[in-house]
Design an enzyme around this catalytic site. Structure first.
Site, PDB file in Angstrom:
ATOM      1  CD1 TRP A  66      -2.973   1.462   0.942  1.00  0.00           C
ATOM      2  CD2 TRP A  66      -1.341   2.406   2.144  1.00  0.00           C
ATOM      3  NE1 TRP A  66      -3.400   2.704   1.310  1.00  0.00           N
ATOM      4  CE2 TRP A  66      -2.413   3.308   2.061  1.00  0.00           C
ATOM      5  CE3 TRP A  66      -0.216   2.788   2.863  1.00  0.00           C
ATOM      6  CZ2 TRP A  66      -2.391   4.554   2.654  1.00  0.00           C
ATOM      7  CZ3 TRP A  66      -0.188   4.037   3.451  1.00  0.00           C
ATOM      8  CH2 TRP A  66      -1.269   4.903   3.339  1.00  0.00           C
ATOM      9  CG  HIS A  67       3.491   2.158   3.238  1.00  0.00           C
ATOM     10  ND1 HIS A  67       2.918   1.073   3.854  1.00  0.00           N
ATOM     11  CD2 HIS A  67       3.424   3.179   4.116  1.00  0.00           C
ATOM     12  CE1 HIS A  67       2.540   1.431   5.066  1.00  0.00           C
ATOM     13  NE2 HIS A  67       2.826   2.700   5.254  1.00  0.00           N
ATOM     14  N   GLY A  68       3.718   1.786  -1.404  1.00  0.00           N
ATOM     15  CA  GLY A  68       4.294   2.177  -2.683  1.00  0.00           C
ATOM     16  C   GLY A  68       4.734   0.993  -3.504  1.00  0.00           C
TER      17      GLY A  68
END
Lengths: 303, 474
Positions: B321-323
Site C-alpha cells: 500500500w505504501h508504494g
C-alpha cells in the site's frame, strides 16, 4: 464563538509580543538557530554601505554579486579618469541590489549605474545575501519589503532581531570590518590560478522574483533619470560553454535595458581566473582596462 | 497545499471564518467544505481533482445502486466499485512497477515503450481506501447509503485528512456531514492545541532529523557504522514525528470545524512488543486492513496455518500500500515475521493496556521491552527508507563499518536531541490521554505561557525550507 475570536486575537498579539521580546533578548547570544546575526559577512558590505553615505558624486556606481566587487577595481578606473564606487556584495541578487539602490544611490549620486548580472546569481533565492544585508546595512523600508519578499522565516527572524538592534546599538554604529585589499567597495583577491575542470551541461534558470526585482530596479532608475546599463562580467570558457541556454539569458537581459556582454578574447581560463567565475588580479587589470576604454568611458562621454 | 506553508496559514483562518458564517445552512456549509477541500487539493495540480471526483463519484453511485434488497446485485455493484477504484490506483501507482519488474525478469529490463511515467497523485491511496470503505460498509449494511452527493463528496475530500489520513470510515465521518454542527469552544481550543503539538513534531523533530538522515542515506558508504546507526534511529523518530505530526494537525484542524476524526497514532514507540506497536501505529490503516481483509479471510478464528497466511497477507498488502517498490514489500514481510512468534504462541494480544499505567516510570523489564521493540522497528525502517533492496543490504553491511559517529555537513545534533527529548517526555506524560498534548498546566497564565514558549521554540529552531510530509507520496 465571540469568546474564541477574542482569545485568539489576544493570543496572537501575545505571541507577537513574546516573540519580539525574546528574540530581542536572545537573538545576539547565538542560541537561536533561526537568528543568524553576524557582522563582517558579505565581504565588507557593512563598510561599503557605511562608506557609500559619505561618497558623493562618483562617475559610476556598481551593484551586483562578488563578480562585481571582485572585478571592478577603482585604481584602474582612476587611471582612465573615472571615479567609481562598488556596492557589490556576496551573492547579491537583484532583490538586494534594489535595497541598496533605493537607499544609497540617491546619496552617492552617480552619473551612471552599472548592474552586474550573472547567469547563476539570477537563479538564486537570495536568502544568504538577504541575511548578509539585514545584518550589515542600516535598516530601511526597502529592506523590510525585501525581507517580506524572501518569504523565508530565517531571514524574517534575523531581521526581527537585526533591525531594532542596528537602529539603536552602539556595536553596529562603531563596528569596523575593513579587510586588506579593500578599496571603494572593490576587494582584491589573493593571486591564484584556476585549473579548468570539465563541466556538465547546465541550464540558467532565472527566478521570477529576481526578474521582478530587476524590473523594479530599472524602473526606479528610469523614473529618476539615472542612466544605467546591465553588464555580464566574463566567466571561464568552460563555465560559459556549459550553459546551454546562455543566448536565452542574454536576450532576456536586453528586455531590462542596455545589456552588455563583452568578453575579452585574450582572457585565458588558467591564467586570468582564480576560480571558474572570478577573474584574478591579472584578469581584472586586463578586463577593466578594456571595459573602461570600450564601454564605460564612451558612455560617460555621451552623457 | 502543505500544512507547513504560508498558503495554508492564510487558507485556514479564511475557511474557518466563512465556514462558521454559513452555520445556518448545512447544505451551504458542506458545499463550502467541498469547494475549500478541492481548492486545497487542486493547489498541487488541478488535474488531480478529476481523479478524486471520479473516485468519489464511483463510490457514491455504488451506494445508490445498492439500495435494493437484491444481495447478488449489491455484491456485484460493490465488486465493480472495488475493481474500478483499484484499477485507477493500480494505473497511477503500480502499473510502471509491475511492467518494469516483469521486464526485469524476462526481458533484461527493457520496458521503455510500455511505461506510463504518470505523476502519482498526492494521497491517492488514502482517499481511495476511504471511498472503498463506504461501498463495502453499504454492502454489509453497516452504513445507510446517502443520496446527499455534497455531503458524500465532502466526506471523501475533507481537506484536513485528504492527503495523508487518518483514513476515515463512512460510519463515523459521513454522519457528521449530515447533521448541523455547532461551534464548540473546548473542542476548537483542543484542536488548536493538538495542531500546535503536530507542528512541533513536524517542524522541529521530523524536519530536524531529516537533514541528518537525508545526508547519510544519500550515500551511506561515506559513513561509519555508528553514523549509519544514528541515522537509522533518527529516521525512526523522523517518520513517527512526521506522520503523527501530520495526523495531529489534521485531527486538530478538523476539530476547529466541529468534526472529530479517529486517532491515528497512540505513542507507538512506547510499545512492549510488535503486536502492540501495530495497534498503536497508523491505526486507521491497520484497522482498515483488519476489517476489510483480515476478518473476511477468517481472521484469527481459523486454523493456525490460516492465521499465519492471513497475517502475511495483510502485512504484505500493508507494505505494498505504501508504494510500488520491493522495499515496502520486504518491510511488510519483515513485520509479518516479527509477528509470527507472538501469533504462534497466542501472545499477540498480551499488551492491551498502557505501559507503566499509574506510574511515572516504567520498570526495567518494560523499558527493555520498549527498547527491543524500537530496535526491531528501526531495522524495518532501514528497509522502508532505502530506495532498493541492494541499497538496504549495503546499509546493513555498513552498520558494522568501524569509525566514530560523525555529524554530516549541515545537520546539527544540538537542535535535534533536545527536541527529541521534549517530544518523548511530553508524549510519555500524556500516554494515557486522548492525544499527546492533552494534559495541561492548571491556570491560564501557566497554560498560555507553555504555548507561547512552545511556539517560540518552534519559530526559533525549525527548518525554514518547506519540507513535504513523508506520507504524501503514498
Amino acid at each position: 464563538m465571540k469568546r474564541f475570536a477574542r482569545n485568539i486575537i489576544l493570543f496572537l498579539l501575545l505571541t507577537l509580543l513574546f516573540t519580539v521580546v525574546l528574540t530581542g533578548l536572545l537573538g545576539g547570544t547565538g542560541w537561536l538557530r533561526n537568528v543568524s546575526y553576524k557582522l563582517d559577512v558579505g565581504d565588507n558590505l557593512y563598510t561599503k554601505a557605511k562608506e557609500a553615505k559619505t561618497v558623493q558624486g562618483v562617475d559610476v556606481l556598481f551593484f551586483g554579486s562578488s563578480h562585481a566587487y571582485r572585478t571592478f577595481d577603482p585604481r584602474i578606473f582612476a587611471e582612465k579618469g573615472v571615479t567609481m564606487f562598488n556596492l557589490g556584495s556576496s551573492n547579491q541578487t537583484p532583490m538586494q541590489s534594489e535595497v541598496l539602490l533605493r537607499t544609497l544611490a540617491p546619496k552617492v549620486n552617480p552619473r551612471l549605474v552599472v548592474i552586474e548580472v550573472h547567469p547563476d546569481i539570477i537563479g538564486h533565492d537570495g536568502i544568504e545575501a538577504a541575511l548578509f544585508q539585514v545584518c550589515n546595512v542600516s535598516p530601511s523600508w526597502p529592506m523590510v519589503w525585501m525581507v517580506c519578499r524572501t518569504r523565508n522565516w530565517r531571514v524574517m527572524m534575523t531581521a526581527l532581531y537585526a533591525i531594532p538592534h542596528n537602529m539603536w546599538s552602539a556595536e553596529f554604529k562603531n563596528h569596523k570590518d575593513k579587510q586588506e585589499g579593500y578599496r571603494a567597495g572593490f576587494l582584491e583577491h589573493e593571486m591564484g590560478y584556476y585549473s579548468p575542470q570539465p563541466h556538465d551541461p547546465a541550464a540558467i534558470r532565472p527566478l521570477p522574483q529576481q526578474l521582478k526585482a530587476l524590473r523594479r530596479c530599472t524602473e526606479w532608475l528610469q523614473a529618476r533619470g539615472i542612466p544605467y546599463i546591465l553588464l555580464e562580467v566574463p566567466d571561464t570558457k568552460v563555465l560559459l560553454d556549459s550553459y546551454y541556454n546562455i543566448d536565452d539569458f542574454q536576450s532576456l537581459m536586453y528586455d531590462y535595458g542596455k545589456f552588455y556582454f563583452k568578453p575579452l578574447s585574450t582572457l585565458d581560463d588558467s591564467l586570468h581566473f582564480y576560480n571558474e567565475d572570478h577573474l584574478n588580479q591579472q584578469g581584472v587589470e586586463l578586463y577593466d582596462d578594456y571595459i573602461c576604454d570600450s564601454l564605460i568611458v564612451p558612455i560617460l562621454n555621451d552623457l | 497545499m502543505l500544512f507547513n506553508s504560508l498558503q495554508f496559514a492564510l487558507f485556514l483562518p479564511v475557511v474557518f471564518c466563512i465556514y462558521w458564517l454559513l452555520r445556518r445552512s448545512l447544505r451551504w456549509q458542506n458545499l463550502f467544505v467541498l469547494a475549500a477541500s478541492y481548492l486545497f487539493y487542486g493547489w498541487w495540480d488541478w488535474r488531480f481533482l478529476l481523479l478524486i471526483a471520479f473516485t468519489s463519484g464511483c463510490s457514491y453511485l455504488s451506494g445508490l445502486l445498492m439500495t435494493s434488497a437484491d444481495r447478488r446485485r449489491n455484491r456485484a455493484v460493490m465488486w465493480a466499485n472495488i475493481v474500478i477504484n483499484l484499477l485507477v490506483l493500480g494505473v497511477f501507482k503500480y502499473y510502471d512497477f509491475f511492467v518494469q519488474s516483469f521486464a526485469d525478469l524476462f526481458f533484461g529490463g527493457h520496458a521503455d515503450g510500455l511505461l506510463l511515467h504518470v505523476l502519482l497523485p498526492v494521497g491517492i491511496s488514502f482517499y481511495t481506501f476511504q471511498a472503498l470503505s463506504y461501498s463495502i460498509d453499504v454492502y454489509r449494511g453497516t452504513v445507510t447509503p446517502t443520496r446527499d452527493a455534497v455531503a458524500f463528496f465532502a466526506y471523501v475530500s475533507f481537506f484536513p485528512q485528504l492527503v495523508a489520513g487518518p483514513i476515515e470510515r463512512a460510519s463515523s465521518l459521513l454522519p457528521q456531514f449530515m447533521q448541523s454542527r455547532r461551534f464548540d469552544y473546548s473542542l476548537a481550543v483542543d484542536g488548536l492545541r493538538q495542531m500546535l503539538w503536530g507542528f512541533f513534531k513536524k517542524l522541529l523533530v521530523a524536519d530536524g532529523c531529516a537533514v541528518y538522515v537525508d545526508r547519510v542515506f544519500a550515500d551511506p558508504t561515506l559513513y561509519s557504522g555508528g553514523t549509519l546507526a544514528v541515522a537509522a534511529v533518527l529516521f525512526s523518530f523522523q517518520i513517527y514525528a512526521d506522520f503523527s505530526g501530520y495526523s495531529d494537525i489534521a485531527i486538530g484542524c478538523a476539530k476547529l470545524f466541529g468534526i472529530r476524526l479517529r486517532r491515528n497514532f497512540n505513542v507507538p514507540y512506547f510499545s512492549r512488543d510488535i503486536a502492540e506497536f501495530w495497534r498503536r501505529w497508523h491505526i486507521s490503516l491497520t484497522t482498515w486492513f483488519r476489517d476489510y481483509v483480515y476478518i473476511p479471510l477468517g481472521g484469527s478464528r481459523v486454523s493456525k496455518a490460516k492465521v499465519v497466511r492471513n497475517t502475511f497477507i495483510i502485512f504484505l498488502l500493508s507494505g505494498f500500500w505504501h508504494g510500488a517498490n520491493w522495499t515496502f514489500l520486504a518491510w511488510g514481510f519483515f513485520h509479518a515475521l516479527l509477528f509470527m512468534p507472538l501469533i504462534l504462541m497466542g501472545r499477540n494480544r498480551r499488551y492491551r493496556d498502557i505501559v507503566a499505567e499509574g506510574r511515572l516510570l516504567p520498570n526495567l523489564r518494560e523499558a527493555g521491552q520498549m527498547l527491543l521493540t524500537f530496535v526491531l522497528a528501526t531495522i524495518g525502517w532501514i528497509v522502508f527508507r532505502s530506495p532498493s533492496l541492494p541499497f538496504a543490504f549495503e546499509y546493513f553491511k555498513g552498520l558494522f563499518r568501524p569509525g566514530a559517529v560523525m555529524q554530516p555537513l549541515g545537520s546539527d545534533f544540538a537542535f535535534i536531541i533536545p527536541a527529541l527529548l521534549i517530544m518523548l517526555v511530553v508524549e510519555w506524560l500524556n500516554r494515557d490521554q486522548e492525544h499527546e498534548f492533552c494534559r495541561q498546566p492548571h491556570g491560564r497564565l501557566l497554560r498560555w505561557g507553555a504555548y507561547l514558549l512552545l511556539i517560540f521554540i518552534i519559530l526559533s529552531f525549525m527548518q525554514t525550507s518547506e519540507m513535504p510530509f513523508i506520507y504524501f507520496q503514498f
